[in-house]
Scaffold this motif. Structure first.
Motif, PDB file in Angstrom:
ATOM      1  N   VAL A   1       8.235   2.896   6.526  1.00  0.00           N
ATOM      2  CA  VAL A   1       8.492   3.187   5.262  1.00  0.00           C
ATOM      3  C   VAL A   1       6.935   4.187   4.998  1.00  0.00           C
ATOM      4  O   VAL A   1       5.942   3.815   5.510  1.00  0.00           O
ATOM      5  N   ILE A   2       7.099   5.265   4.237  1.00  0.00           N
ATOM      6  CA  ILE A   2       6.129   6.300   4.298  1.00  0.00           C
ATOM      7  C   ILE A   2       5.817   6.530   2.890  1.00  0.00           C
ATOM      8  O   ILE A   2       6.691   6.971   2.159  1.00  0.00           O
ATOM      9  N   GLY A   3       4.332   6.215   2.612  1.00  0.00           N
ATOM     10  CA  GLY A   3       3.934   6.613   0.997  1.00  0.00           C
ATOM     11  C   GLY A   3       3.319   7.753   1.246  1.00  0.00           C
ATOM     12  O   GLY A   3       2.306   7.966   2.028  1.00  0.00           O
ATOM     13  N   THR A   4       3.452   8.814   0.360  1.00  0.00           N
ATOM     14  CA  THR A   4       2.715   9.881   0.129  1.00  0.00           C
ATOM     15  C   THR A   4       1.814  10.031  -1.003  1.00  0.00           C
ATOM     16  O   THR A   4       2.291   9.426  -2.136  1.00  0.00           O
ATOM     17  N   PHE A   5       0.418  10.355  -0.674  1.00  0.00           N
ATOM     18  CA  PHE A   5      -0.459  10.445  -2.060  1.00  0.00           C
ATOM     19  C   PHE A   5      -1.051  11.718  -2.042  1.00  0.00           C
ATOM     20  O   PHE A   5      -1.100  12.559  -1.059  1.00  0.00           O
ATOM     21  N   ARG A   6      -1.503  12.211  -3.446  1.00  0.00           N
ATOM     22  CA  ARG A   6      -2.294  13.208  -3.623  1.00  0.00           C
ATOM     23  C   ARG A   6      -3.586  12.932  -4.480  1.00  0.00           C
ATOM     24  O   ARG A   6      -3.813  11.761  -4.838  1.00  0.00           O
ATOM     25  N   SER A   7      -4.383  13.945  -4.389  1.00  0.00           N
ATOM     26  CA  SER A   7      -5.741  13.921  -4.979  1.00  0.00           C
ATOM     27  C   SER A   7      -5.642  13.884  -6.431  1.00  0.00           C
ATOM     28  O   SER A   7      -4.641  14.250  -6.920  1.00  0.00           O
TER      29      SER A   7
ATOM     30  N   GLY B   1      -7.987   0.681   2.095  1.00  0.00           N
ATOM     31  CA  GLY B   1      -7.988   0.565   0.774  1.00  0.00           C
ATOM     32  C   GLY B   1      -9.058   1.515  -0.063  1.00  0.00           C
ATOM     33  O   GLY B   1      -8.589   2.061  -1.337  1.00  0.00           O
ATOM     34  N   ARG B   2     -10.024   1.592   0.529  1.00  0.00           N
ATOM     35  CA  ARG B   2     -11.179   2.358  -0.051  1.00  0.00           C
ATOM     36  C   ARG B   2     -10.554   3.826  -0.297  1.00  0.00           C
ATOM     37  O   ARG B   2     -11.148   4.798  -0.959  1.00  0.00           O
ATOM     38  N   GLN B   3      -9.978   4.386   1.024  1.00  0.00           N
ATOM     39  CA  GLN B   3      -9.615   5.602   1.112  1.00  0.00           C
ATOM     40  C   GLN B   3      -8.133   5.865  -0.004  1.00  0.00           C
ATOM     41  O   GLN B   3      -8.139   6.763  -0.627  1.00  0.00           O
ATOM     42  N   LEU B   4      -7.596   4.849   0.042  1.00  0.00           N
ATOM     43  CA  LEU B   4      -6.228   5.106  -1.062  1.00  0.00           C
ATOM     44  C   LEU B   4      -6.456   4.781  -2.423  1.00  0.00           C
ATOM     45  O   LEU B   4      -5.882   5.529  -3.094  1.00  0.00           O
ATOM     46  N   LYS B   5      -7.646   4.115  -2.670  1.00  0.00           N
ATOM     47  CA  LYS B   5      -7.659   3.510  -4.125  1.00  0.00           C
ATOM     48  C   LYS B   5      -7.749   4.805  -5.007  1.00  0.00           C
ATOM     49  O   LYS B   5      -7.386   4.700  -6.147  1.00  0.00           O
ATOM     50  N   PRO B   6      -8.734   6.010  -4.961  1.00  0.00           N
ATOM     51  CA  PRO B   6      -8.514   7.108  -5.737  1.00  0.00           C
ATOM     52  C   PRO B   6      -7.651   7.950  -5.632  1.00  0.00           C
ATOM     53  O   PRO B   6      -7.577   8.936  -6.642  1.00  0.00           O
ATOM     54  N   LEU B   7      -6.498   7.576  -4.794  1.00  0.00           N
ATOM     55  CA  LEU B   7      -5.494   8.754  -4.532  1.00  0.00           C
ATOM     56  C   LEU B   7      -4.301   8.275  -5.620  1.00  0.00           C
ATOM     57  O   LEU B   7      -4.206   7.168  -6.189  1.00  0.00           O
ATOM     58  N   VAL B   8      -3.466   9.169  -5.819  1.00  0.00           N
ATOM     59  CA  VAL B   8      -2.186   9.014  -6.864  1.00  0.00           C
ATOM     60  C   VAL B   8      -1.014   8.983  -6.007  1.00  0.00           C
ATOM     61  O   VAL B   8      -0.882   9.600  -5.027  1.00  0.00           O
ATOM     62  N   SER B   9      -0.050   8.011  -6.062  1.00  0.00           N
ATOM     63  CA  SER B   9       1.155   7.626  -5.414  1.00  0.00           C
ATOM     64  C   SER B   9       2.044   9.017  -5.715  1.00  0.00           C
ATOM     65  O   SER B   9       2.516   8.960  -7.006  1.00  0.00           O
ATOM     66  N   GLU B  10       2.570   9.564  -4.817  1.00  0.00           N
ATOM     67  CA  GLU B  10       3.380  10.826  -5.139  1.00  0.00           C
ATOM     68  C   GLU B  10       4.767  10.318  -4.744  1.00  0.00           C
ATOM     69  O   GLU B  10       5.852  10.779  -5.389  1.00  0.00           O
TER      70      GLU B  10
ATOM     71  N   LEU C   1       0.975  -1.328   0.089  1.00  0.00           N
ATOM     72  CA  LEU C   1       0.183   0.260   0.089  1.00  0.00           C
ATOM     73  C   LEU C   1       0.794   1.200   0.078  1.00  0.00           C
ATOM     74  O   LEU C   1       0.607   2.255  -0.781  1.00  0.00           O
ATOM     75  N   ALA C   2       2.031   1.301   0.961  1.00  0.00           N
ATOM     76  CA  ALA C   2       2.922   2.372   0.656  1.00  0.00           C
ATOM     77  C   ALA C   2       3.559   2.680  -0.531  1.00  0.00           C
ATOM     78  O   ALA C   2       3.555   3.761  -0.952  1.00  0.00           O
ATOM     79  N   TYR C   3       3.614   1.670  -1.455  1.00  0.00           N
ATOM     80  CA  TYR C   3       4.315   1.729  -2.791  1.00  0.00           C
ATOM     81  C   TYR C   3       3.013   2.109  -3.781  1.00  0.00           C
ATOM     82  O   TYR C   3       3.490   2.049  -4.975  1.00  0.00           O
ATOM     83  N   GLY C   4       2.021   2.107  -3.286  1.00  0.00           N
ATOM     84  CA  GLY C   4       0.933   2.579  -4.197  1.00  0.00           C
ATOM     85  C   GLY C   4      -0.017   1.472  -4.719  1.00  0.00           C
ATOM     86  O   GLY C   4      -0.603   1.658  -5.837  1.00  0.00           O
ATOM     87  N   ALA C   5       0.067   0.092  -4.081  1.00  0.00           N
ATOM     88  CA  ALA C   5      -1.000  -0.747  -4.500  1.00  0.00           C
ATOM     89  C   ALA C   5      -2.238  -0.393  -4.564  1.00  0.00           C
ATOM     90  O   ALA C   5      -2.706   0.089  -3.793  1.00  0.00           O
ATOM     91  N   LYS C   6      -3.047  -0.767  -5.831  1.00  0.00           N
ATOM     92  CA  LYS C   6      -4.495  -0.458  -5.966  1.00  0.00           C
ATOM     93  C   LYS C   6      -5.191  -1.815  -5.913  1.00  0.00           C
ATOM     94  O   LYS C   6      -6.290  -1.841  -6.007  1.00  0.00           O
ATOM     95  N   GLY C   7      -4.640  -3.076  -5.688  1.00  0.00           N
ATOM     96  CA  GLY C   7      -5.062  -4.182  -5.665  1.00  0.00           C
ATOM     97  C   GLY C   7      -4.152  -5.392  -5.006  1.00  0.00           C
ATOM     98  O   GLY C   7      -2.885  -5.059  -4.936  1.00  0.00           O
ATOM     99  N   ILE C   8      -4.737  -6.232  -3.921  1.00  0.00           N
ATOM    100  CA  ILE C   8      -3.924  -7.178  -3.302  1.00  0.00           C
ATOM    101  C   ILE C   8      -4.474  -8.366  -3.759  1.00  0.00           C
ATOM    102  O   ILE C   8      -5.770  -8.817  -3.625  1.00  0.00           O
TER     103      ILE C   8
END
Length: 466
Positions: free
Chosen positions: A390-396, A349-358, A296-303
Motif C-alpha cells: 500500500v503506497i501513500g504519496t505525500f506533498r509539501s 511520524g515527525r516526517q509525515l505530520k507536516p505533509l499533505v496526503s495526495e 500512515l499510508a492513508y494519511g493518519a496524523k495521530g495514532i
C-alpha cells in the motif's frame, strides 16, 4: 457497525446526577440516528449552529497534539484510579505515548486533577473525558436557545458549564483539551457545533476532541466536517477479526475518513486494536505495526491505542488482555508498542505530520479490497513489482515544492514482502530512504529501488522531483 467503545462509556445514571431517566432516554435517541440519515440530520443541525464569525479559530497547527512537530500517540482506558501512580504514568511515557484519554472509572474532578498532576510530571498530555460539566453541555443535554426544548441547556448555561471545567483543570499544563463526545450520531452534530464554538470562545488554546463511529457512509463524516467544523477527524475501526480474517471494509472506511479530513483541511486520527474482543482476535506485534503503517499510508496524523489497560470482564464484549492486564501486568503488546512507538512511529511520524496526503494506492493486489485504488504508472513511479504493498504519496504544504514522499507499507501482517519501485529519471532526480534510528534520509543510487519490508512494516522515501 457496533463499536466496543459503547461498552466502556460511563453510566448515564452516574453522570446525570438525578436529571432523570427521561433525559437519558432523550440522549440515547439523539445519538441513535443511523448514519444513512446523516445528510438529512446535518441539514437540520446546520440551521441551529451558533454563529462564530467573531470567534478566532486556531489552526490545528496551533493546538495541543495536532500542532507542533511531534507526532501524537495516545491511549484510551488508562490505569484506573487505584493504579494512577507516578510509576504507572512513567510507564506510559516510557512506552512512547504522548497523551492519555481519561477513563476506566475516572469520573470525579479530584481524580482528574490528580491524574493531570501525574501526567504533568511524566511529560504527558491529557484529554479529559466524563467530566460532569462537559457531559452536561455536550452529550446529556442539547444546546438550544428555545425555552420549549426541555432537555436542553441554553448557550449561556453551556458556557457556564464549560467555564467551570476549564477553571478546574486549566491550571494544569498537562491539560490538552476535553473529549466532548465519543461516537456521536449525526443528530447530535448541531449541539456539538455549538459546543466546539463555546470551547473556541472560552479556551481557544485547548483541543475540542470528538471521536466518531466506524461507518461505511461518507455522508456521516462529511456532515461532521461541514456542520461541526472540527479541529480533527478521529474514528475507530478494528480490522483484525477472529479466525485470521480482516474487516473487508477497513480500507473503505479509511478512504472515507481521509477524504473527509482533506475536505475539512484538518488532521485524521485513528484508533488501533490492541486486544481481542467479541469477533476480534488478539493482535501480534506485526499486526500492531501493520495497523499503524496502513493508517500512515492513508494519511493518519495521530495514532490512538484501544485499549491500554485491559477492561475487566464485567464490562462485557469479552475483552482480552491489552498492553497491561486487568491486574497490572505488562503483556507482550506493551513491549511491542514501546518498540514501535519509540523506534519507528515517532521518528517517521515527525516526517509525515507536516505533509499533505495526495493519494493512496494498492499495488500488486488482486482482487482489490472494497473502495481501494490499484496502482497505475505515474509520471514519477513507472512500475511497482513484487509482493502487494500500500503506497501513500505525500506533498509539501509549500506549493512551490515539487518533491514527493512515499510511504510504502507491506500489505501483509503475517509475511515479509519485497517490492521494487522504478522511477522516471526524467522527473525524479534522486530518491532518499529514511532511516528511523538516525531520523535522517540517506541517498539511493539507480532508477530502481528494491524495498524489503518485514510483516506489517513500511519504508519512507523522499523523491526529489524536477
Amino acid at each position: 457497525m457496533q463499536s466496543p467503545h459503547q461498552k466502556l462509556g460511563p453510566s448515564r445514571r452516574t453522570l446525570l446526577l438525578g436529571a432523570g431517566a427521561a433525559a437519558a432516554a432523550a440522549a440515547t435517541a439523539a445519538q441513535a440516528v443511523p448514519a444513512s440519515a446523516a445528510a438529512t440530520a446535518a441539514q437540520a443541525a446546520a440551521s441551529q449552529v451558533v454563529a462564530a464569525d467573531n470567534i478566532a479559530v486556531l489552526s490545528p497547527d496551533d493546538l495541543p497534539l495536532t500542532g507542533g512537530p511531534d507526532f501524537p500517540i495516545g491511549l484510551f482506558w488508562p490505569p484506573h484510579p487505584y493504579e494512577s501512580t507516578a510509576r504507572r504514568f512513567t510507564e506510559i511515557a516510557e512506552a512512547g505515548f504522548d497523551f492519555v484519554i481519561s477513563g476506566n472509572y475516572a469520573g470525579d474532578g479530584n481524580i482528574f486533577q490528580y491524574q493531570l498532576d501525574l501526567a504533568r510530571t511524566a511529560g504527558l498530555k491529557m484529554l479529559i473525558s466524563d467530566d460532569i460539566q462537559i457531559r452536561n453541555m455536550s452529550r446529556w443535554f442539547s444546546i438550544s436557545d428555545q425555552p420549549t426544548d426541555n432537555l436542553s441547556v441554553t448557550p449561556a448555561e453551556a458556557r457556564e458549564l464549560y467555564t467551570r471545567a476549564r477553571d478546574a483543570y486549566g491550571p494544569y499544563s498537562s491539560l490538552a483539551g476535553f473529549n466532548l463526545y465519543d461516537e456521536p450520531g449525526p443528530g447530535w452534530f448541531g449541539t456539538l457545533a455549538k459546543a466546539v464554538t463555546i470551547s473556541r470562545e472560552l479556551a481557544p488554546q485547548l483541543l475540542p476532541y470528538i471521536n466518531l463511529f466506524p461507518s461505511d457512509d461518507p455522508a456521516y463524516y462529511n456532515a461532521f466536517v461541514d456542520v461541526v467544523k472540527p479541529s480533527l477527524v478521529s474514528f475507530d475501526r478494528y480490522p483484525l477479526l477472529s479466525d485470521g480474517r480482516e474487516d473487508g471494509n477497513y480500507f473503505h472506511n479509511w478512504a472515507i475518513v481521509r477524504d473527509a479530513a482533506l475536505r475539512g483541511n484538518v488532521p485524521a486520527w485513528v484508533f488501533i486494536q490492541t486486544l481481542a474482543y467479541n469477533g476480534h482476535r488478539e493482535p501480534t506485534a506485526a499486526e500492531l505495526l501493520w495497523q499503524i503503517n496502513i493508517s500512515l499510508a492513508y494519511g493518519a496524523k495521530g495514532i490512538q491505542y484501544f485499549t491500554y489497560w485491559t477492561p475487566e470482564a464485567a464490562r462485557g464484549e469479552g475483552f482480552g488482555p491489552a498492553l497491561i492486564t486487568v491486574d497490572g501486568k505488562r503483556t507482550p503488546r506493551y513491549t511491542a508498542a514501546k518498540n514501535i512507538n519509540n523506534s519507528w512511529l515517532h521518528p517517521v511520524g515527525r516526517q509525515l505530520k507536516p505533509l499533505v496526503s495526495e493519494s493512496v494506492v494498492h499495488a500488486n493486489e488482486t482482487p482489490l479490497p472494497n473502495s481501494t485504488v490499484g496502482f497505475t504508472p505515474t509520471d514519477l513511479v513507472t512500475s511497482v513489482t513484487g509482493q502487494p504493498t500500500v503506497i501513500g504519496t505525500f506533498r509539501s504544504r509549500d506549493a512551490a515544492s515539487t518533491d514527493r514522499w512515499l510511504l510504502v507499507a507491506n500489505r501483509s501482517h503475517s509475511t515479509a514482502a519485497r517490492t521494487t519501485l522504478t522511477f522516471n529519471p526524467a522527473k525524479v532526480t534522486g530518491v532518499d530512504v529514511f532511516h528511523p534510528v538516525t531520523a535522517k534520509f540517506g541517498a539511493n543510487r539507480g532508477a530502481g529501488l528494491p524495498v524489503n519490508l518485514p510483516a506489517g512494516g513500511a519504508q519512507l522515501l523522499h523523491l526529489h522531483v524536477r
